[in-house]
Design an enzyme around this catalytic site. Structure first.
Site, short mmCIF file in Angstrom:
data_model
loop_
_atom_site.label_atom_id
_atom_site.label_comp_id
_atom_site.label_asym_id
_atom_site.label_seq_id
_atom_site.Cartn_x
_atom_site.Cartn_y
_atom_site.Cartn_z
N HIS A 75 5.77 -38.16 59.81
CA HIS A 75 5.24 -38.75 59.52
C HIS A 75 4.60 -39.13 58.29
O HIS A 75 4.11 -40.30 58.62
CB HIS A 75 3.82 -38.43 60.25
CG HIS A 75 2.52 -39.68 60.71
ND1 HIS A 75 2.13 -38.74 62.05
CD2 HIS A 75 2.18 -40.65 60.83
CE1 HIS A 75 1.10 -40.07 62.18
NE2 HIS A 75 1.31 -41.01 61.08
N TYR A 118 -2.32 -37.61 66.82
CA TYR A 118 -2.97 -38.29 67.60
C TYR A 118 -3.93 -37.52 68.46
O TYR A 118 -3.23 -37.47 69.91
CB TYR A 118 -2.41 -39.35 67.77
CG TYR A 118 -1.49 -40.33 67.42
CD1 TYR A 118 -1.86 -40.57 66.16
CD2 TYR A 118 -0.68 -41.60 67.68
CE1 TYR A 118 -0.86 -41.80 64.92
CE2 TYR A 118 0.09 -42.41 66.93
CZ TYR A 118 -0.28 -42.28 65.22
OH TYR A 118 0.66 -42.83 64.23
N1 LIG Z 1 3.56 -43.94 61.24
C1 LIG Z 1 2.00 -44.39 60.71
O1 LIG Z 1 1.34 -43.77 59.62
C2 LIG Z 1 1.28 -45.62 61.80
C3 LIG Z 1 -0.13 -45.46 61.10
C4 LIG Z 1 -1.20 -46.94 61.42
C5 LIG Z 1 -0.27 -47.24 63.22
N2 LIG Z 1 0.21 -46.14 63.63
C6 LIG Z 1 1.33 -47.17 64.79
O2 LIG Z 1 0.98 -48.06 65.55
C7 LIG Z 1 0.28 -48.35 66.38
C8 LIG Z 1 -0.37 -50.25 66.56
O3 LIG Z 1 -1.20 -49.97 65.30
P1 LIG Z 1 -3.03 -50.07 65.47
O4 LIG Z 1 -3.14 -49.60 66.30
O5 LIG Z 1 -3.32 -49.68 63.78
O6 LIG Z 1 -3.14 -51.52 65.01
P2 LIG Z 1 -2.44 -53.49 65.70
O7 LIG Z 1 -1.63 -52.42 67.54
O8 LIG Z 1 -2.02 -53.78 64.73
O9 LIG Z 1 -3.75 -53.06 66.68
C9 LIG Z 1 -4.89 -52.49 67.65
C10 LIG Z 1 -6.05 -53.37 67.72
O10 LIG Z 1 -4.92 -55.09 68.15
C11 LIG Z 1 -5.62 -55.05 69.44
N3 LIG Z 1 -4.69 -56.67 70.42
C12 LIG Z 1 -3.57 -55.65 70.97
N4 LIG Z 1 -3.11 -56.49 71.42
C13 LIG Z 1 -4.38 -57.47 71.49
C14 LIG Z 1 -3.97 -58.96 71.35
N5 LIG Z 1 -2.55 -58.95 72.27
N6 LIG Z 1 -4.53 -59.58 71.14
C15 LIG Z 1 -5.69 -59.61 70.51
N7 LIG Z 1 -5.86 -58.19 70.12
C16 LIG Z 1 -4.99 -57.38 70.40
C17 LIG Z 1 -5.81 -54.04 69.91
O11 LIG Z 1 -7.46 -54.14 71.42
P3 LIG Z 1 -7.51 -53.31 72.79
O12 LIG Z 1 -7.33 -51.75 72.68
O13 LIG Z 1 -9.04 -53.19 72.95
O14 LIG Z 1 -6.58 -54.08 73.75
C18 LIG Z 1 -6.41 -52.82 69.28
O15 LIG Z 1 -7.74 -53.41 69.07
C19 LIG Z 1 -0.83 -47.46 66.32
O16 LIG Z 1 -0.89 -47.33 67.94
C20 LIG Z 1 0.52 -46.07 66.41
O17 LIG Z 1 1.29 -45.82 67.05
C21 LIG Z 1 1.57 -45.75 62.56
#
Ligand SMILES: NC(=O)c1ccc[n+]([C@@H]2O[C@H](COP(=O)([O-])OP(=O)(O)OC[C@H]3O[C@@H](n4cnc5c(N)ncnc54)[C@H](OP(=O)(O)O)[C@@H]3O)[C@@H](O)[C@H]2O)c1
Length: 378
Positions: free
Chosen positions: A116, A58
């Site tokens: 990962h 990341y």
């Molecule tokens: N292991 C893997 O392969 C893998 C793959 C993908 C993700 N991940 C992990 O999972 C985490 C989360 O997944 P993600 O970042 O893909 O997506 P997510 O958490 O589903 O969505 C993040 C988005 O949602 C918005 N958001 C957050 N809280 C909110 C709320 N209460 N109301 C409205 N919108 C909201 C955020 O906006 P703002 O930032 O503007 O607040 C951001 O744009 C990652 O950061 C990572 O650590 C792991």
């Protein structure tokens, strides 16, 4: 905050943690928002979201650096989960990756170190031997897997001699419930924590879609937001914790209190019923392969050549697909192509798509989620 036990250990982790992808950049470093992002993480910790998920990839390491800044003075209050990339799963490479992560995180130990993505090129016993060495040295407390199929997960567990895998991190949200068919029931029965990534489907859950309208009605009854209801539904599953990523303080506060209420059984069932999107099978040649501005192969020959050095390569992944069918369905939208040549446009799974084509010589239909609107992911 609600807490869950980490595997069979006595350690308790919050049911809602924080995602670290996009903190400090996605695949390359972005330091424009450093101070704000450190502040955002600290706010999350103060509000009880003391589980932080990051990865060496990341922001090309910058996410770990910002987590390192955010935990200064409060290391013992925070549970750090990081990940080693699939290109670093040979023994020496893995140990080196862990050292680099420790330096960036400015800590002596990583609480949960996760693989990962699987890499079929590296024998799993070599990877797990390195993991056990890290645990023996006190550099890692617990071992986890990410994006592993059930078969791969069991194979990884089988070669461990001193440890048990405590968690598996997989995509899980109301729009993608694929894990309910395999890995989730296994985790529930074996007391393994399921870390739901993209729990808000990258923010889409809170977007203006037909289905989220139904969620809105339920949310209103509880005086909660749609995001809170979506997160609460996830963590209502006994083994599941969710790791939403948020930098907006309103979102952070929203997420931190998403565990502070109980959905009634009826509402839980109602949500489960509304979001029952199943994947369908589509002919691979009816899918147009364009994934936003990301680099992508256009022909099977390009995919076989793997000039962009993806790890695992489409060919390596094809071997795994033959054993597992598929790790998870790709995502498409209805095609905007006007020539009539395509039914769908690919929006997620550019390596999996080609791996499937290679595995089945283009003759077998591929499982796809047909998404409502265009969004572009890796
Ligand atoms: N292991 C893997 O392969 C893998 C793959 C993908 C993700 N991940 C992990 O999972 C985490 C989360 O997944 P993600 O970042 O893909 O997506 P997510 O958490 O589903 O969505 C993040 C988005 O949602 C918005 N958001 C957050 N809280 C909110 C709320 N209460 N109301 C409205 N919108 C909201 C955020 O906006 P703002 O930032 O503007 O607040 C951001 O744009 C990652 O950061 C990572 O650590 C792991």
């Amino acid at each position: 905050m609600k807490y869950k036990e980490l595997g069979k250990s006595s350690v308790k982790i919050p049911a809602i943690g924080q995602g670290g992808m996009g903190i400090g950049g996605y695949l390359s470093k972005d330091s424009h928002q450093d101070d704000n992002q450190v502040k955002a993480l600290r706010l999350g910790f103060e509000l009880g979201m003391t589980f932080i998920d990051t990865a060496e990839v990341y922001g090309n390491g910058h996410s770990e650096e910002l987590v390192g800044r955010a935990i200064e003075g409060i290391r013992d209050k925070v549970f750090i989960a990081s990940k080693v990339s699939p290109e670093h799963l040979f023994y020496d490479d893995l140990l080196l990756s862990a050292e680099k992560s420790l330096r960036k995180l400015k800590t002596d130990y990583i609480d949960l170190y996760q693989v990962h993505w699987p890499n079929p090129k590296v024998p799993i016993d070599e990877t797990m031997r390195a993991m056990e060495q890290l645990v023996r040295n006190g550099k890692v407390r617990y071992v986890g897997m990410s994006n592993f199929s059930l078969r791969q997960f069991k194979a990884a567990q089988a070669v461990l001699s001193e440890n048990e895998i405590v968690s598996v991190q997989v995509e899980y949200n109301l729009f993608d419930r694929n894990i309910e068919n395999s890995i989730l029931p296994y985790c529930e029965s074996e007391s393994i924590i399921t870390i739901a990534y993209s729990p808000l489907d990258q923010g889409q859950i809170a977007g203006d879609y037909k289905k989220t309208k139904a969620l809105e009605m339920i949310a209103n009854r509880y005086n909660r937001t749609v995001a809170q209801v979506a997160l609460n539904w996830l963590i209502s599953h006994p083994s599941v914790i969710a790791i939403p990523k948020a930098t907006n303080p309103i979102h952070i506060r929203d997420n931190a209190s998403a565990a502070d209420f109980e959905l009634s059984d009826e509402d839980f069932e109602e949500i489960s019923r509304v979001f029952t999107q199943k994947y369908i099978y589509a002919p691979t040649d009816r899918i147009r392969v364009i994934v936003g501005n990301r680099q992508v192969y256009q022909t099977v020959d390009e995919a076989l050549e793997n000039k962009l050095s993806f790890v695992p390569s489409p060919l390596d992944l094809a071997q795994d697909i033959r054993k597992d069918e598929i790790l998870k369905p790709i995502k498409v939208t209805q095609s905007t192509d006007e020539s009539g040549k395509y039914d769908y446009d690919l929006i997620e799974g550019r390596i999996r798509y080609w791996a499937w084509v290679i595995a089945h010589q283009g003759k077998k239909t591929i499982p796809v989620y047909v998404c409502e609107e265009q969004k572009v992911n890796a």
